[in-house]
Design a protein around this motif. Structure first.
Motif, PDB file in Angstrom:
ATOM      1  N   LEU A  43      -0.851  -6.670  -6.692  1.00 19.29           N
ATOM      2  CA  LEU A  43      -1.263  -6.186  -8.012  1.00 19.29           C
ATOM      3  C   LEU A  43      -1.606  -4.702  -7.958  1.00 19.29           C
ATOM      4  CD1 LEU A  43      -1.880  -6.790 -10.972  1.00 19.29           C
ATOM      5  CD2 LEU A  43      -4.220  -7.388 -10.284  1.00 19.29           C
ATOM      6  N   SER A  44      -2.255  -4.260  -6.884  1.00 23.63           N
ATOM      7  CA  SER A  44      -2.553  -2.833  -6.723  1.00 23.63           C
ATOM      8  C   SER A  44      -1.275  -2.009  -6.731  1.00 23.63           C
ATOM      9  CB  SER A  44      -3.315  -2.589  -5.413  1.00 23.63           C
ATOM     10  OG  SER A  44      -4.578  -3.208  -5.438  1.00 23.63           O
ATOM     11  N   MET A  45      -0.265  -2.503  -6.023  1.00 28.12           N
ATOM     12  CA  MET A  45       1.007  -1.794  -5.965  1.00 28.12           C
ATOM     13  C   MET A  45       1.675  -1.763  -7.338  1.00 28.12           C
ATOM     14  SD  MET A  45       4.569  -2.397  -5.870  1.00 28.12           S
ATOM     15  CE  MET A  45       4.815  -4.041  -5.201  1.00 28.12           C
ATOM     16  N   ILE A  46       1.704  -2.901  -8.027  1.00 28.79           N
ATOM     17  CA  ILE A  46       2.331  -2.963  -9.350  1.00 28.79           C
ATOM     18  C   ILE A  46       1.653  -1.986 -10.304  1.00 28.79           C
ATOM     19  CG2 ILE A  46       2.684  -4.429 -11.380  1.00 28.79           C
ATOM     20  CD1 ILE A  46       3.059  -6.787  -9.448  1.00 28.79           C
ATOM     21  N   ALA A  47       0.339  -1.926 -10.250  1.00 31.18           N
ATOM     22  CA  ALA A  47      -0.411  -1.041 -11.148  1.00 31.18           C
ATOM     23  C   ALA A  47      -0.064   0.423 -10.908  1.00 31.18           C
ATOM     24  CB  ALA A  47      -1.910  -1.269 -10.970  1.00 31.18           C
ATOM     25  N   THR A  48       0.007   0.827  -9.658  1.00 32.21           N
ATOM     26  CA  THR A  48       0.287   2.226  -9.364  1.00 32.21           C
ATOM     27  C   THR A  48       1.741   2.589  -9.668  1.00 32.21           C
ATOM     28  OG1 THR A  48       0.510   1.578  -7.048  1.00 32.21           O
ATOM     29  CG2 THR A  48      -1.545   2.609  -7.681  1.00 32.21           C
ATOM     30  N   VAL A  49       2.649   1.667  -9.395  1.00 30.04           N
ATOM     31  CA  VAL A  49       4.059   1.929  -9.711  1.00 30.04           C
ATOM     32  C   VAL A  49       4.251   2.066 -11.217  1.00 30.04           C
ATOM     33  CG1 VAL A  49       6.382   0.935  -9.689  1.00 30.04           C
ATOM     34  CG2 VAL A  49       4.985   0.884  -7.616  1.00 30.04           C
ATOM     35  N   CYS A  50       3.646   1.186 -11.982  1.00 22.70           N
ATOM     36  CA  CYS A  50       3.772   1.259 -13.446  1.00 22.70           C
ATOM     37  C   CYS A  50       3.140   2.541 -13.989  1.00 22.70           C
ATOM     38  CB  CYS A  50       3.129   0.041 -14.092  1.00 22.70           C
ATOM     39  SG  CYS A  50       4.053  -1.494 -13.837  1.00 22.70           S
ATOM     40  N   GLY A  51       1.994   2.926 -13.421  1.00 21.57           N
ATOM     41  CA  GLY A  51       1.373   4.176 -13.838  1.00 21.57           C
ATOM     42  C   GLY A  51       2.256   5.365 -13.550  1.00 21.57           C
ATOM     43  N   SER A  52       2.919   5.352 -12.381  1.00 20.70           N
ATOM     44  CA  SER A  52       3.813   6.441 -12.022  1.00 20.70           C
ATOM     45  C   SER A  52       5.042   6.478 -12.924  1.00 20.70           C
ATOM     46  CB  SER A  52       4.244   6.296 -10.561  1.00 20.70           C
ATOM     47  OG  SER A  52       5.059   7.373 -10.174  1.00 20.70           O
ATOM     48  N   LEU A  53       5.613   5.321 -13.230  1.00 22.26           N
ATOM     49  CA  LEU A  53       6.764   5.272 -14.129  1.00 22.26           C
ATOM     50  C   LEU A  53       6.403   5.794 -15.514  1.00 22.26           C
ATOM     51  CD1 LEU A  53       8.362   1.823 -13.180  1.00 22.26           C
ATOM     52  CD2 LEU A  53       9.286   4.105 -12.718  1.00 22.26           C
ATOM     53  N   PHE A  54       5.211   5.450 -15.984  1.00 24.55           N
ATOM     54  CA  PHE A  54       4.723   5.981 -17.256  1.00 24.55           C
ATOM     55  C   PHE A  54       4.689   7.506 -17.209  1.00 24.55           C
ATOM     56  CE2 PHE A  54       1.317   7.770 -19.791  1.00 24.55           C
ATOM     57  CZ  PHE A  54       1.457   7.157 -21.024  1.00 24.55           C
ATOM     58  N   SER A  63       0.820  -1.207   0.000  1.00 28.56           N
ATOM     59  CA  SER A  63       0.000   0.000   0.000  1.00 28.56           C
ATOM     60  C   SER A  63       0.857   1.261   0.000  1.00 28.56           C
ATOM     61  CB  SER A  63      -0.935   0.007   1.216  1.00 28.56           C
ATOM     62  OG  SER A  63      -1.810   1.110   1.177  1.00 28.56           O
ATOM     63  N   ILE A  64       1.933   1.264   0.787  1.00 25.03           N
ATOM     64  CA  ILE A  64       2.846   2.415   0.814  1.00 25.03           C
ATOM     65  C   ILE A  64       3.461   2.628  -0.565  1.00 25.03           C
ATOM     66  CG2 ILE A  64       5.071   3.247   1.677  1.00 25.03           C
ATOM     67  CD1 ILE A  64       4.344   1.942   4.367  1.00 25.03           C
ATOM     68  N   MET A  65       3.941   1.551  -1.179  1.00 26.13           N
ATOM     69  CA  MET A  65       4.537   1.674  -2.514  1.00 26.13           C
ATOM     70  C   MET A  65       3.530   2.229  -3.515  1.00 26.13           C
ATOM     71  SD  MET A  65       7.716   0.807  -2.275  1.00 26.13           S
ATOM     72  CE  MET A  65       7.614   1.613  -0.684  1.00 26.13           C
ATOM     73  N   GLY A  66       2.289   1.765  -3.409  1.00 26.82           N
ATOM     74  CA  GLY A  66       1.254   2.268  -4.305  1.00 26.82           C
ATOM     75  C   GLY A  66       0.949   3.734  -4.084  1.00 26.82           C
ATOM     76  N   MET A  67       0.859   4.152  -2.810  1.00 32.99           N
ATOM     77  CA  MET A  67       0.548   5.546  -2.521  1.00 32.99           C
ATOM     78  C   MET A  67       1.699   6.468  -2.902  1.00 32.99           C
ATOM     79  SD  MET A  67      -2.526   5.646  -1.652  1.00 32.99           S
ATOM     80  CE  MET A  67      -2.457   7.422  -1.435  1.00 32.99           C
ATOM     81  N   ILE A  68       2.932   6.008  -2.706  1.00 32.25           N
ATOM     82  CA  ILE A  68       4.081   6.801  -3.152  1.00 32.25           C
ATOM     83  C   ILE A  68       4.025   6.991  -4.661  1.00 32.25           C
ATOM     84  CG2 ILE A  68       6.594   6.792  -3.426  1.00 32.25           C
ATOM     85  CD1 ILE A  68       6.771   5.398  -0.726  1.00 32.25           C
ATOM     86  N   ALA A  69       3.680   5.926  -5.372  1.00 32.17           N
ATOM     87  CA  ALA A  69       3.590   6.012  -6.827  1.00 32.17           C
ATOM     88  C   ALA A  69       2.523   7.013  -7.254  1.00 32.17           C
ATOM     89  CB  ALA A  69       3.287   4.634  -7.414  1.00 32.17           C
ATOM     90  N   ILE A  70       1.358   6.992  -6.583  1.00 32.78           N
ATOM     91  CA  ILE A  70       0.298   7.949  -6.916  1.00 32.78           C
ATOM     92  C   ILE A  70       0.757   9.376  -6.645  1.00 32.78           C
ATOM     93  CG2 ILE A  70      -1.988   8.768  -6.223  1.00 32.78           C
ATOM     94  CD1 ILE A  70      -2.826   5.879  -5.853  1.00 32.78           C
TER      95      ILE A  70
END
Length: 439
Positions: free
Chosen positions: A159-170, A17-24
Motif C-alpha cells: 500500500l505504501s508503494m501504491i500510494a507513492t506511485v499514484c502520487g508521482s503519476l499525479f 520500498s524501492i518503487m515507492g522511493m523512486i516515485a517520491i
C-alpha cells in the motif's frame, strides 16, 4: 514477516520500498523535465536553486517517520501496544511542530531564502515562487513521509508503494497540464508537486484510519523520552537528505562561479538524476529496516546479518548496472533536459554524468549501512556516517578539488567523499557488529 523465507521477505519489502522511493524522487524529476521544456535554462537553474529546501522538508519527514517507525517495529515485535501508540502519537506531535516552522518560513522568508541560495535577477521570481508554495505544502510532505513509514512497518509495504506511485503519476500528469495547457509556469510545477503527497495520504487512509492498524493516536502529553528516541534514530535519515541539499548548495555556489547559470542548469540534470538513482539505495535500506528491527527486537542475530548481506549484494549489482547505463547513454540523457539545445550545457552535463556517478557503490554502501545501524538502535555510528558524507567531508573536499581542477574537481568531490565515508563506515561496522545488544 514470519510466513515467508528471509529472502522472500527481503524481496517483498525492498521491491515495494524501492518503487515507492523512486516515485517520491520523481516528484522533483518530473518538475525538472517539464520546467526544462517549458521555461528553459533559467527555469531549470531556478528550480535547482530551490530544490535543497525540498530536501530539508523531505528529510524532516523521513527523520520523524523512520525514527518513529523503527522504534514502533521493535515495540510491535515485543507485543508492546501501549509503547507503539505512544511513539506514533509523539511522532504526530513532532510532525505538527515542524510543519508550522516550514509554513512560517514560506510565508515570511521565501524571498530572503531565494537570495541566500543564489538566485539572481534572471531566476529570483521563479525560485521565490517555488520555495514559498512548496514550504506552504510542507505538512503534506511531512505527514506523507510519516504515514508511509508506519504503514510499511505495520506490514503493508504494498500500500505504501501504491500510494507513492499514484502520487508521482499525479505529479507527472499535472506538471504537464499546469505548465503547458494552463500556462502557469513555475507555479504550476510546484502546485503539481505539492498536491502529490495529498494523493498518497488519501490512498493510504484505509490503513491509517482503519480498525486493523497497529498504531493509534492517543490523547497523551508529549513524552520527552519518545521524542528523544524518535529524533535520535531518525536523525541519520534527515542527515542523508540534508547531505543532498548541502551538496546542491555548495555545488551551485562553486558552479555559478565557474560556469554561470548554464553550469547550474547542467548540474540540475545530474542532481535530479541522482535523486532517482540514490532512491534505489534508500529503497533497499528502508526495505530492510522493518525486517532488521523485527529480528533485533526478537534477538535473532542471524536474521540481522542475513538481511544486511542481501542488501549489500543487491546494491553492488544495481550500482554496476546503473553506472553502465549512465555512462553509455550520457548524451541522450542530457539531451532530454536540454530543450534549448545549448551546446555548453550538453558538454558540462555529459562530463558530469560520467564522473559524478563513479560514486554509486560507495554511496549505496553508506546509505544502507547507516540504516542498518539505525535499525538496531545504534544511532551514533549512523549519525557519524551521515555527518561525514553530508557535512564534514563534502564541503572542504568540494572547495579543494574545485580549486585544483575546476569543474572536473567539482564532479569528483562527491565520489571522493563517499569513498572516505565508506572506509570509515566499514571500520564502524567491525567495531559494532559484536555489540548489537550492548546498552
Amino acid at each position: 514477516m514470519t510466513k515467508n523465507t528471509p529472502f522472500q521477505d527481503f524481496i517483498r519489502y525492498s521491491f515495494f520500498s524501492i518503487m515507492g522511493m523512486i516515485a517520491i524522487s520523481c516528484y522533483i524529476l518530473a518538475d525538472t523535465f517539464f520546467v526544462a521544456q517549458g521555461l528553459g535554462t533559467n527555469g531549470l537553474a531556478a528550480l535547482n536553486l530551490a530544490i535543497p529546501t525540498y530536501d530539508f522538508i523531505h528529510g524532516t519527514g523521513l527523520m520523524l517517520g523512520m525514527g518513529g517507525a523503527t522504534r514502533f517495529s521493535i515495540l510491535k515485535s515485543q507485543n508492546n501496544q501501549k509503547g507503539a501508540d505512544t511513539i506514533f502519537t509523539n511522532t504526530v506531535y513532532l510532525g505538527i511542530f515542524f510543519s508550522i516552522i516550514f509554513m512560517l518560513g514560506g510565508l515570511f522568508f521565501s524571498g530572503s531564502l531565494a537570495r541566500l541560495l543564489g538566485a539572481n535577477q534572471n531566476t529570483f521570481e521563479m525560485t521565490n515562487t517555488y520555495l514559498r508554495v512548496m514550504m506552504l505544502f510542507s505538512p503534506a510532505f511531512i505527514f506523507n513521509d510519516i504515514i508511509l513509514c508506519f504503514v510499511r512497518n505495520d506490514g503493508n509495504p504494498r500500500l505504501s508503494m501504491i500510494a507513492t506511485v499514484c502520487g508521482s503519476l499525479f505529479n507527472v500528469v499535472f506538471d504537464y497540464i499546469f505548465i503547458f495547457p494552463c500556462n502557469m509556469g513555475m507555479l504550476g510545477a510546484v502546485l503539481a508537486t505539492g498536491f502529490s503527497p495529498v494523493v498518497g495520504l488519501t490512498i493510504m487512509s484505509p490503513h491509517w484510519l482503519g480498525k486493523k492498524r497497529g498504531f493509534h493516536f492517543r490523547k497523551l502529553v508529549p513524552d520527552a523520552d519518545s521524542i528523544r528516541t524518535n529524533i535520535s534514530l531518525g536523525f541519520p535519515s534527515l542527515l542523508s537528505q540534508i547531505s543532498a541539499a548541502i551538496v546542491m548548495i555548495i555545488f551551485n555556489m562553486l558552479i555559478l562561479g565557474l560556469e554561470g547559470n548554464t553550469g547550474v542548469a547542467a548540474y540540475g540534470v545530474i542532481a535530479n538524476i541522482s535523486l532517482v538513482v540514490l532512491s534505489f539505495y534508500t529503497g533497499i535500506a528502508q526495505g530492510i529496516q522493518p525486517l532488521v528491527s523485527h529480528s533485533y527486537g526478537r534477538k535473532k542475530t542471524d536474521g540481522i546479518r542475513q538481511f544486511l548481506r542481501y542488501a549489500m549484494i543487491s546494491m553492488v549489482i544495481l550500482s554496476a548496472v546503473m553506472y553502465l547505463i549512465l555512462f553509455v547513454f550520457a548524451d541522450p540523457i542530457a539531451s532530454a533536459f536540454n530543450s534549448e539545445h545549448n551546446a555548453k550545457l550538453q558538454e558540462i552535463a555529459i562530463t558530469g554524468l560520467k564522473l559524478y556517478f563513479t560514486s554509486l557503490v560507495f554511496a549505496g554502501f553508506n546509505i544502507i549501512l547507516s540504516m542498518y545501524f539505525t535499525s538496531v538502535e545504534k544511532a551514533l555510528p549512523a549519525q557519524i556516517i551521515s555527518l561525514l558524507r553530508g557535512l564534514i567531508l563534502i564541503i572542504p573536499i568540494a572547495f579543494l578539488f574545485a580549486n585544483l581542477w575546476d569543474m572536473t574537481g567539482v564532479w569528483m568531490s562527491f565520489p571522493a567523499t563517499e569513498l572516505v565515508t565508506a572506509v570509515v563506515g566499514a571500520v564502524l561496522y567491525f567495531i559494532y557488529k559484536n555489540r548489537l545488544y550492548s546498552k
